[in-house]
Design a protein around this motif. Structure first.
Motif, PDB file in Angstrom:
ATOM      1  N   PRO A  47       0.836  -1.208   0.000  1.00 24.69           N
ATOM      2  CA  PRO A  47       0.000   0.000   0.000  1.00 24.69           C
ATOM      3  C   PRO A  47       0.867   1.253   0.000  1.00 24.69           C
ATOM      4  O   PRO A  47       2.030   1.223   0.393  1.00 24.69           O
ATOM      5  N   PRO A  48       0.277   2.367  -0.441  1.00 18.29           N
ATOM      6  CA  PRO A  48       1.012   3.623  -0.405  1.00 18.29           C
ATOM      7  C   PRO A  48       1.115   4.129   1.026  1.00 18.29           C
ATOM      8  O   PRO A  48       0.509   3.558   1.940  1.00 18.29           O
ATOM      9  N   PRO A  49       1.845   5.211   1.236  1.00 17.08           N
ATOM     10  CA  PRO A  49       1.880   5.802   2.577  1.00 17.08           C
ATOM     11  C   PRO A  49       0.472   6.144   3.066  1.00 17.08           C
ATOM     12  O   PRO A  49      -0.440   6.291   2.256  1.00 17.08           O
ATOM     13  N   PRO A  50       0.294   6.271   4.388  1.00 20.76           N
ATOM     14  CA  PRO A  50      -1.051   6.489   4.939  1.00 20.76           C
ATOM     15  C   PRO A  50      -1.750   7.738   4.413  1.00 20.76           C
ATOM     16  O   PRO A  50      -2.966   7.832   4.468  1.00 20.76           O
ATOM     17  N   ALA A  51      -1.017   8.685   3.884  1.00 19.65           N
ATOM     18  CA  ALA A  51      -1.637   9.937   3.425  1.00 19.65           C
ATOM     19  C   ALA A  51      -2.175   9.810   2.009  1.00 19.65           C
ATOM     20  O   ALA A  51      -2.004  10.695   1.192  1.00 19.65           O
ATOM     21  N   GLY A  52      -2.839   8.706   1.707  1.00 23.33           N
ATOM     22  CA  GLY A  52      -3.438   8.532   0.390  1.00 23.33           C
ATOM     23  C   GLY A  52      -4.748   9.295   0.291  1.00 23.33           C
ATOM     24  O   GLY A  52      -5.137  10.038   1.197  1.00 23.33           O
ATOM     25  N   LEU A  53      -5.444   9.108  -0.827  1.00 20.63           N
ATOM     26  CA  LEU A  53      -6.743   9.759  -0.998  1.00 20.63           C
ATOM     27  C   LEU A  53      -7.735   9.184   0.007  1.00 20.63           C
ATOM     28  O   LEU A  53      -7.756   7.976   0.233  1.00 20.63           O
ATOM     29  N   PRO A  54      -8.565  10.032   0.618  1.00 21.32           N
ATOM     30  CA  PRO A  54      -9.522   9.527   1.612  1.00 21.32           C
ATOM     31  C   PRO A  54     -10.638   8.722   0.957  1.00 21.32           C
ATOM     32  O   PRO A  54     -10.893   8.845  -0.238  1.00 21.32           O
ATOM     33  N   VAL A  55     -11.296   7.901   1.767  1.00 17.77           N
ATOM     34  CA  VAL A  55     -12.504   7.185   1.354  1.00 17.77           C
ATOM     35  C   VAL A  55     -13.666   7.882   2.040  1.00 17.77           C
ATOM     36  O   VAL A  55     -13.681   8.012   3.265  1.00 17.77           O
ATOM     37  N   VAL A  56     -14.637   8.357   1.253  1.00 19.89           N
ATOM     38  CA  VAL A  56     -15.717   9.185   1.784  1.00 19.89           C
ATOM     39  C   VAL A  56     -17.071   8.580   1.410  1.00 19.89           C
ATOM     40  O   VAL A  56     -17.277   8.210   0.247  1.00 19.89           O
ATOM     41  N   PRO A  57     -17.999   8.465   2.375  1.00 22.54           N
ATOM     42  CA  PRO A  57     -19.344   7.959   2.042  1.00 22.54           C
ATOM     43  C   PRO A  57     -20.018   8.858   1.008  1.00 22.54           C
ATOM     44  O   PRO A  57     -19.920  10.085   1.076  1.00 22.54           O
ATOM     45  N   TRP A  58     -20.689   8.246   0.052  1.00 20.96           N
ATOM     46  CA  TRP A  58     -21.394   8.970  -1.005  1.00 20.96           C
ATOM     47  C   TRP A  58     -22.888   8.749  -0.802  1.00 20.96           C
ATOM     48  O   TRP A  58     -23.316   7.634  -0.533  1.00 20.96           O
ATOM     49  N   PRO A  59     -23.715   9.794  -0.927  1.00 18.15           N
ATOM     50  CA  PRO A  59     -25.121   9.664  -0.535  1.00 18.15           C
ATOM     51  C   PRO A  59     -26.008   8.839  -1.460  1.00 18.15           C
ATOM     52  O   PRO A  59     -27.050   8.358  -1.046  1.00 18.15           O
ATOM     53  N   HIS A  60     -25.639   8.680  -2.726  1.00 19.74           N
ATOM     54  CA  HIS A  60     -26.496   7.952  -3.657  1.00 19.74           C
ATOM     55  C   HIS A  60     -25.631   7.159  -4.641  1.00 19.74           C
ATOM     56  O   HIS A  60     -24.423   7.347  -4.703  1.00 19.74           O
ATOM     57  N   VAL A  61     -26.285   6.291  -5.393  1.00 19.39           N
ATOM     58  CA  VAL A  61     -25.583   5.457  -6.366  1.00 19.39           C
ATOM     59  C   VAL A  61     -25.784   6.059  -7.754  1.00 19.39           C
ATOM     60  O   VAL A  61     -26.895   6.014  -8.294  1.00 19.39           O
ATOM     61  N   PRO A  62     -24.742   6.646  -8.340  1.00 17.44           N
ATOM     62  CA  PRO A  62     -24.910   7.221  -9.680  1.00 17.44           C
ATOM     63  C   PRO A  62     -24.966   6.126 -10.741  1.00 17.44           C
ATOM     64  O   PRO A  62     -24.446   5.029 -10.550  1.00 17.44           O
TER      65      PRO A  62
END
Length: 198
Positions: A38-53
């Motif tokens: 895995p990359p260093p811990p400062a990767g792109l965040p994972v964020v909840p998305w409100p709907h399914v596009p």
């Protein structure tokens, strides 16, 4: 699919993409790889998305990657706002990484690809990477080598050439470069008519 073997500036003449019959070929890994570092811990965040596009997410690997311009030019994608989307109900999030062809951009794309390869973004279905030219002309050799290395770590790669109309804000009135037209055909076909990746 636009070839990654020669990341020089492709033909930018407008041309019909409707005659593209084959789905873009898989040229790299199609899923997370056991044992991937895995990359260093400062990767792109994972964020909840409100709907399914219905379409896909454009995930800019860094600021200024070109997501806004792609979203305006190639319909069907949603800006993920520089975060891996986590969809409700465990639905898969179809993601297209976007990065510039600079060292900074390609390195950021490599880090995002490593996150995905290490299984650090559950639910993400990586469709591929769009590399947007950061300047007109052919890439210098060190960038070509880095481009080749990074694109080997994603399922597919599309290379978008320098397009002066984007720089000048006249893209709406200009004929699309062929690679953008091809991208607009490839991505809807990849997710299928019912939003199911193929």
């Amino acid at each position: 699919m636009i070839s990654t073997s020669s990341p020089s500036v492709p033909d930018v003449s407008a041309g019909p993409a409707a005659n593209v019959t084959a789905l873009p070929q898989v040229t790299g890994p199609s899923g997370p790889q056991p044992g991937a570092v895995p990359p260093p811990p400062a990767g792109l965040p994972v964020v909840p998305w409100p709907h399914v596009p219905r379409g896909w997410f454009w995930l800019g690997c860094h600021g200024g990657a070109g997501v806004s311009m792609l979203a305006q030019t190639v319909p069907g994608g949603v800006d993920a706002n520089r975060a891996w989307p986590a969809l409700p109900g465990g639905h898969p999030a179809r993601v297209v990484l976007v990065a510039r062809s600079s060292v900074h951009g390609l390195t950021a794309a490599q880090q995002a690809a490593r996150q995905w390869a290490a299984g650090a973004v559950p639910g993400a279905v990586l469709l591929g990477l769009v590399v947007v030219a950061d300047a007109p002309g052919r890439l210098p050799r060190p960038l070509r080598d880095l481009h080749r290395l990074v694109t080997g770590g994603v399922p597919r790669t599309w290379t978008v050439p320098w397009w002066e109309a984007w720089r000048c804000g006249t893209g709406a009135d200009a004929p699309l470069p062929k690679p953008l037209a091809v991208l607009g055909v490839d991505l809807p076909r990849l997710i299928g008519d019912h939003g199911v990746p193929v």
